[in-house]
Design a protein around this motif. Structure first.
Motif, PDB file in Angstrom:
ATOM      1  N   ASP A 437       0.849  -1.197   0.000  1.00 48.46           N
ATOM      2  CA  ASP A 437       0.000   0.000   0.000  1.00 48.46           C
ATOM      3  C   ASP A 437       0.877   1.237   0.000  1.00 48.46           C
ATOM      4  N   ALA A 438       0.331   2.293  -0.584  1.00 46.34           N
ATOM      5  CA  ALA A 438       1.142   3.470  -0.897  1.00 46.34           C
ATOM      6  C   ALA A 438       1.562   4.209   0.362  1.00 46.34           C
ATOM      7  N   THR A 439       0.907   3.944   1.497  1.00 46.95           N
ATOM      8  CA  THR A 439       1.312   4.608   2.736  1.00 46.95           C
ATOM      9  C   THR A 439       2.483   3.870   3.372  1.00 46.95           C
ATOM     10  N   ARG A 440       2.404   2.504   3.436  1.00 47.99           N
ATOM     11  CA  ARG A 440       3.512   1.708   3.989  1.00 47.99           C
ATOM     12  C   ARG A 440       4.688   1.693   3.024  1.00 47.99           C
ATOM     13  N   LYS A 441       4.399   1.734   1.755  1.00 48.05           N
ATOM     14  CA  LYS A 441       5.409   1.722   0.679  1.00 48.05           C
ATOM     15  C   LYS A 441       6.222   0.435   0.660  1.00 48.05           C
ATOM     16  N   ARG A 442       5.605  -0.671   1.029  1.00 46.59           N
ATOM     17  CA  ARG A 442       6.290  -1.964   0.915  1.00 46.59           C
ATOM     18  C   ARG A 442       5.238  -3.069   0.901  1.00 46.59           C
ATOM     19  N   LYS A 458       9.536  -6.297  -0.045  1.00 49.37           N
ATOM     20  CA  LYS A 458      10.124  -5.406  -1.050  1.00 49.37           C
ATOM     21  C   LYS A 458       9.445  -4.053  -0.915  1.00 49.37           C
ATOM     22  N   GLY A 459      10.241  -2.998  -1.040  1.00 51.24           N
ATOM     23  CA  GLY A 459       9.627  -1.677  -0.907  1.00 51.24           C
ATOM     24  C   GLY A 459      10.647  -0.565  -0.957  1.00 51.24           C
ATOM     25  N   ALA A 460      10.171   0.629  -0.641  1.00 52.22           N
ATOM     26  CA  ALA A 460      11.049   1.801  -0.658  1.00 52.22           C
ATOM     27  C   ALA A 460      12.157   1.607   0.366  1.00 52.22           C
ATOM     28  N   PRO A 461      13.405   2.002   0.035  1.00 49.45           N
ATOM     29  CA  PRO A 461      14.516   1.765   0.962  1.00 49.45           C
ATOM     30  C   PRO A 461      14.258   2.331   2.353  1.00 49.45           C
ATOM     31  N   VAL A 500      14.307   3.237  -6.599  1.00 46.78           N
ATOM     32  CA  VAL A 500      15.085   2.224  -5.879  1.00 46.78           C
ATOM     33  C   VAL A 500      14.167   1.392  -4.990  1.00 46.78           C
ATOM     34  N   LEU A 501      14.346   0.093  -5.040  1.00 49.32           N
ATOM     35  CA  LEU A 501      13.615  -0.801  -4.155  1.00 49.32           C
ATOM     36  C   LEU A 501      14.617  -1.595  -3.326  1.00 49.32           C
ATOM     37  N   ALA A 502      14.255  -1.815  -2.078  1.00 44.68           N
ATOM     38  CA  ALA A 502      15.081  -2.677  -1.237  1.00 44.68           C
ATOM     39  C   ALA A 502      14.357  -4.009  -1.077  1.00 44.68           C
ATOM     40  N   ASP A 560       7.422   8.563  -4.954  1.00 45.30           N
ATOM     41  CA  ASP A 560       8.802   8.109  -5.089  1.00 45.30           C
ATOM     42  C   ASP A 560       9.754   8.902  -4.189  1.00 45.30           C
ATOM     43  N   HIS A 561      11.004   8.462  -4.174  1.00 46.84           N
ATOM     44  CA  HIS A 561      12.046   9.052  -3.332  1.00 46.84           C
ATOM     45  C   HIS A 561      12.349  10.494  -3.768  1.00 46.84           C
ATOM     46  N   PRO A 562      12.650  11.383  -2.793  1.00 50.98           N
ATOM     47  CA  PRO A 562      12.935  12.776  -3.160  1.00 50.98           C
ATOM     48  C   PRO A 562      14.053  12.906  -4.190  1.00 50.98           C
TER      49      PRO A 562
HETATM   50  P1  ATP Z   1       3.494   8.480  -8.485  1.00 43.50           P
HETATM   51  O1  ATP Z   1       2.791   8.963  -7.255  1.00 43.50           O
HETATM   52  O2  ATP Z   1       4.228   9.559  -9.174  1.00 43.50           O
HETATM   53  O3  ATP Z   1       2.667   7.688  -9.401  1.00 43.50           O
HETATM   54  P2  ATP Z   1       4.802   6.124  -7.431  1.00 43.50           P
HETATM   55  O4  ATP Z   1       4.179   5.202  -8.385  1.00 43.50           O
HETATM   56  O5  ATP Z   1       6.235   5.973  -7.112  1.00 43.50           O
HETATM   57  O6  ATP Z   1       4.706   7.613  -7.910  1.00 43.50           O
HETATM   58  P3  ATP Z   1       3.492   4.837  -5.279  1.00 43.50           P
HETATM   59  O7  ATP Z   1       2.884   3.832  -6.156  1.00 43.50           O
HETATM   60  O8  ATP Z   1       2.718   5.440  -4.162  1.00 43.50           O
HETATM   61  O9  ATP Z   1       3.988   6.079  -6.085  1.00 43.50           O
HETATM   62  O10 ATP Z   1       4.815   4.174  -4.717  1.00 43.50           O
HETATM   63  C1  ATP Z   1       5.519   4.739  -3.643  1.00 43.50           C
HETATM   64  C2  ATP Z   1       6.796   3.942  -3.382  1.00 43.50           C
HETATM   65  O11 ATP Z   1       6.492   2.616  -2.992  1.00 43.50           O
HETATM   66  C3  ATP Z   1       7.680   3.791  -4.608  1.00 43.50           C
HETATM   67  O12 ATP Z   1       8.555   4.854  -4.765  1.00 43.50           O
HETATM   68  C4  ATP Z   1       8.436   2.509  -4.318  1.00 43.50           C
HETATM   69  O13 ATP Z   1       9.549   2.766  -3.506  1.00 43.50           O
HETATM   70  C5  ATP Z   1       7.426   1.703  -3.541  1.00 43.50           C
HETATM   71  N1  ATP Z   1       6.732   0.778  -4.410  1.00 43.50           N
HETATM   72  C6  ATP Z   1       6.009   1.074  -5.504  1.00 43.50           C
HETATM   73  N2  ATP Z   1       5.504  -0.020  -6.070  1.00 43.50           N
HETATM   74  C7  ATP Z   1       5.904  -1.052  -5.320  1.00 43.50           C
HETATM   75  C8  ATP Z   1       5.696  -2.458  -5.374  1.00 43.50           C
HETATM   76  N3  ATP Z   1       4.957  -3.008  -6.315  1.00 43.50           N
HETATM   77  N4  ATP Z   1       6.271  -3.210  -4.422  1.00 43.50           N
HETATM   78  C9  ATP Z   1       7.001  -2.655  -3.450  1.00 43.50           C
HETATM   79  N5  ATP Z   1       7.224  -1.353  -3.341  1.00 43.50           N
HETATM   80  C10 ATP Z   1       6.707  -0.546  -4.254  1.00 43.50           C
END
Ligand code: ATP
Length: 896
Positions: A437-442, A458-461, A500-502, A560-562
């Motif tokens: 989910d876009a709040t947890r980012k992983r 897997k998710g944002a570093p 970047v994904l970790a 995404d990352h700053p």
């Molecule tokens: P935008 O808001 O411009 O569309 P975005 O697609 O990066 O950007 P999100 O989908 O909210 O925005 O993703 C936020 C963050 O979550 C990403 O930068 C990435 O680090 C992580 N992320 C995105 N997709 C995945 C995924 N499928 N699995 C794990 N982490 C993800």
């Protein structure tokens, strides 16, 4: 069982909420695991009809015709013409009737075209539904749903028909469209009791037109089209009438006020005529004809036509207007806040750099070195991409994998190193998951790997690294981790514009019954980092430049990352300097509204944003007096889309919920299309202004002529037929042809129009009065001269000068600044055609002998005709002079 006819599936059906799920599918005659067969679905479609609501925007032809005669002044005119016919000239009556009828036909044609354009737009916006037919899930237009269909719902969908739910996973539905209740309702599948249960309490049903805000479900269709709850009230909704756009409302108000003024003038003209001894009936007809011609009652309708035609043209630029008011206000946009991924970038990801402990891999220059297998396995398994069943893939570069482009890129990368996702999925099945989910980012998925249970995250570093307490070393054994060093590595990759994904893993003793993020996504072992490139769309940089020239500030809002956001923003020109500040989600969360307001106009890039934070940005900008367009695609974006002055939803990647909340839909999810829409919106608004300038100047000329003539001691210059004829020739078609007028050259170099700016701003009111007076003055001068030199056909000359003067005027006002010789006559063929056609008609009225007695005209000799044309030339030159003056003034202002 699938071929059995449903016993009842209409409004007289049983209370579906009181049936249990099994009974429901039995009654509907469908096997929920297979769905209906194609033949059965076709049979039911023939029986129940398409799943469409009654009514719609299409009005029947006769209703359009009646609307045209619904105008009080036209009715008065017809009555007066009838009376005068009974006691006097029959031909007059017939001709007046004829002219009014032709005028009405033009009106009908205009409205019909507007309706057609709107209906075509609605067709494009038609929602789709996922339905199980013959054992397969497929996407069909929601119109094709039939009772008995098995339909799947997920967060973001609009419900396509009334469903009895048979499988529910945390489903929540926003039923405000139906019940007015804005809180989402949680749904279940249990049978309910009570026949009189309110709609909002029927928690095992999902109703057509409502929106899924959370979770998933499967339901069986129990009612379609007018038999649905929405269908039952649709008739009431249909009668609520069209909503006027703000501009139309203002014009309608203005028209109402102007009507009184014009009626007053008509009375004065009538009385003045009587006092001079003209026949009462003639004067009555003259005054009424003038009222019909000069009262701008058709203005709001013409605005609809121009907006609807413009909206249809916008589809060519891949923008669908769901509301006409959005088309109209596009020209006022001062900020465009856009998502990054997919809108400014291509959303075609490609994994470019990998980092595992002690090793680096640049994917383009070598085969996978040793030691990356654990990282690649995790990237493949903690991954929701799926193989496309058949046909072209929606996304994914080689067309075989579908899903989130980030994940498709990871699967493709693993394939390069010889890991096949399908085989891995089969060997190490997924047992449970914590979805992204876009709040947890992983996200995390749990797998059985031989005897062990492994969870991959897997998710944002910044979201994953702090949850790691060790890292998989080069020897395959865990080692202590230096989180700060890894974060710096991630930052360095991001600064190159990479996403970047970790990736990390954790061994569990057993599969957690109900996985929990806090507990199960901690104590992880880091496997490495992947840097993916998502190149900017090639057209983005140009669109950004165009925006800035047009006084519009483009802003990027991304999850995404700053550093990634900054690098991309710099590359496409949103940031002038790569060191400019970027505001991050956590920073924004710590600011209060005043602090945000103080910075909001200067920030160009927002990174690591939660979708829910978008609404704060919109509100802060609006409080600073900005006019904001905001893009969005998810359920969480809907409030911001609604709040923005123009909400822009994604047509390809977006959800129905976002589309419902938006005024515009981007059919190609492309930022450049928003800019194209702004350009189109500005052009349309300009053309509306041009139409108003033209039509009102003509009306003012007619009023001036009839009002001034008695004052300067001249006889009545025009007969009622002449007034109506001029109005017919000049109001209808030439005005419509202005819709085809191309945009002004400085269209995207001038600042946005203030939203509250009057349509008559920039000297238009003075133009209308002044040039009306000029045309009228020429008419009266010719009248005086002709009377003085005892020309018998003075009235024909006045009539002709009035017509030609208006045609010259429309040619001249095609641009507000550019001279006609720069525009060229050929740059608007429809207009040139209607002008030539109108000249031909006018000449026919003068020179065809049969028409002379009807129109009370006489043939003019060459000199007189030349004089009429010369007057028209004067009008044209005068407008060109005004434009030259305006050009000089803006140049002067620019050089100050
Ligand atoms: P935008 O808001 O411009 O569309 P975005 O697609 O990066 O950007 P999100 O989908 O909210 O925005 O993703 C936020 C963050 O979550 C990403 O930068 C990435 O680090 C992580 N992320 C995105 N997709 C995945 C995924 N499928 N699995 C794990 N982490 C993800």
């Amino acid at each position: 069982m699938a071929t059995e006819e449903p016993r009842e599936a209409t409004s007289s059906a049983p209370d579906w909420h009181r049936q249990d799920a099994r009974q429901t599918v039995e009654i509907c005659g469908v096997d929920p695991d297979r769905g209906l067969s194609a033949a059965e679905a076709a049979k039911r479609l023939a029986r129940w009809g398409p799943n469409r609501l009654p009514g719609g925007t299409q009005r029947s032809l006769w209703r359009l015709v009646l609307e045209q005669f619904n105008d009080f002044m036209v009715l008065v005119l017809l009555a007066a013409a009838g009376v005068s016919g009974l006691i006097g000239e029959r031909t007059d009556t017939v001709v007046i009737l004829l002219i009014v009828t032709i005028n009405a036909s033009i009106g009908v044609f205009q409205r019909w075209r507007a309706d057609q354009a709107l209906a075509a737009l609605q067709g494009l916006a038609a929602p789709r539904a996922r339905v199980r037919r013959e054992g397969q899930w497929r996407s069909v237009p929601a119109e094709e749903l039939v009772p008995g269909d098995i339909v799947a719902l997920e967060a973001g969908d609009q419900v396509g028909a009334d469903l009895r739910l048979i499988e529910v996973a945390q489903l929540q539905v926003d039923e405000s469209a139906l019940t007015g209740e804005s809180v989402s309702v949680a749904k279940h599948t249990e049978a309910l009791d009570g026949p009189q249960l309110m709609l909002g309490d029927r928690a095992n049903m999902a109703f057509k037109g409502t929106l899924v805000t959370h979770g998933r479900a499967i339901g069986v269709v129990v009612a379609t089209g007018s038999a649905t709850e929405l269908g039952k009230i649709a008739r009431l909704l249909g009668e609520a009438g069209e909503r006027l756009t703000p501009l139309q409302q203002r014009l309608a108000d203005f028209g109402r006020r102007l009507t009184w003024v014009i009626l007053g003038i008509c009375i004065v003209i009538f009385v003045a005529g009587l006092l001079r001894g003209e026949p009462a009936l003639l004067m009555a007809l003259t005054a009424i004809s003038l009222a019909v011609a000069a009262i701008p009652e058709a203005l709001p309708a013409v605005v609809t036509v121009l907006l609807a035609l413009g909206a249809r043209k916008m589809v060519r630029h891949h923008v669908l207007a769901r509301r006409l008011s959005a088309v109209e206000s596009l020209g006022s946009v001062t900020f465009i806040c856009s998502d990054k991924t997919g809108t400014l970038t291509r959303n075609r990801m490609h994994a470019e750099r990998l980092l595992a402990s002690g090793r680096r891999w640049q994917t383009q220059d070598a085969q996978a070195p040793e030691g990356f297998e654990p990282l690649l396995r995790a990237a493949t398994l903690c991954n929701d991409a799926h193989r496309a069943p058949q046909g072209p893939a929606a996304s994914g570069s080689d067309g075989r994998w579908r899903g989130d482009p980030t994940e498709v890129a990871l699967v493709e990368l693993a394939a390069l190193a010889g890991l096949d996702k399908s085989a891995l999925d089969a060997q190490t099945p997924r047992l449970a998951e914590l979805p992204f989910d876009a709040t947890r980012k992983r996200m995390t998925s749990f797998h059985r790997v031989g005897e062990r249970i492994l969870a991959y995250t897997k998710g944002a570093p910044e979201s994953v690294l702090p949850r790691c307490n060790q890292v998989l070393g080069a020897n395959g054994r865990p080692e202590p981790i230096d989180v700060a060093a890894w974060l710096a590595d991630a930052e360095a990759l991001a600064a190159q514009g990479l996403r970047v994904l970790a990736l990390a893993q954790k061994e569990h003793a057993a599969v957690p019954g109900a996985p929990e993020p806090e507990r199960d996504e901690s104590g992880l072992t880091l496997l490495g980092l992947v840097g993916l490139i998502d190149p900017p769309r090639p057209e983005a940089a140009h669109a950004v430049r165009e925006c800035r020239q047009a006084g519009i500030t483009p802003v990027m809002i991304t999850g995404d990352h700053p550093a990634t956001a900054r690098a991309i923003a710099h590359r496409i020109g949103i940031l002038d300097d790569a060191r400019e500040a970027v505001l991050s989600g956590p920073e924004l969360a710590s600011m209060d509204d005043d602090a945000l307001r103080a910075r909001v106009r200067a920030v160009r890039v927002y990174a690591r944003m939660d979708p829910a934070q978008k609404i704060r940005i919109v509100e802060a900008l609006q409080r600073e007096g900005e006019f904001v367009a905001m893009t969005g695609d998810g359920v969480n974006d809907a409030p911001a889309l609604k709040r923005a002055d123009i909400g822009v939803a994604m047509g390809q990647g977006g959800t129905d919920v976002a589309r419902e909340a938006a005024g515009l839909v981007l059919l190609d999810d492309n930022f450049a299309s928003i800019v194209a829409a702004v350009r189109e919106g500005r052009r349309i608004y300009d053309n509306i202004r041009k139409f108003v300038r033209y039509a009102m100047t003509g009306n003012s000329a007619e009023i001036w002529v009839l009002m001034l003539a008695p004052m300067v001691g001249l006889p009545l210059p025009l007969l009622p037929i002449h007034i109506l004829w001029v109005n017919l020739l000049t109001d209808g078609l030439p005005g419509l042809a202005l819709a085809a007028e191309p945009g002004e050259p400085d269209l995207m170099r001038r600042p946005p129009r203030p939203p509250k700016e009057s349509l008559f701003a920039h000297g238009m009111a003075a133009h209308i009065l002044g040039f009306g007076l000029l045309i009228a003055g020429l008419c009266l001068a010719i009248q005086a001269w002709a009377l003085h030199s005892a020309q018998a056909h003075w009235q024909t000359m006045v009539f002709t000068v009035l017509t030609f003067g208006q045609l010259a005027h429309i040619l001249a006002i095609r641009s507000e600044t550019q001279a006609l010789w720069r525009l060229g006559l050929r740059s608007n063929w429809p207009l040139l055609g209607t002008v030539l056609g109108t000249i031909a008609l006018q000449l026919a009225v003068i020179y065809v002998p049969a028409l002379n007695p009807i129109f009370r005209t006489e043939p003019l000799d060459v000199a007189d005709l030349g004089l009429c044309l010369g007057s028209a030339l004067l009008v044209w030159l005068a407008v060109e002079g005004e434009k030259a003056w305006r050009r000089r003034r803006t140049r002067g202002a620019a050089s100050l």
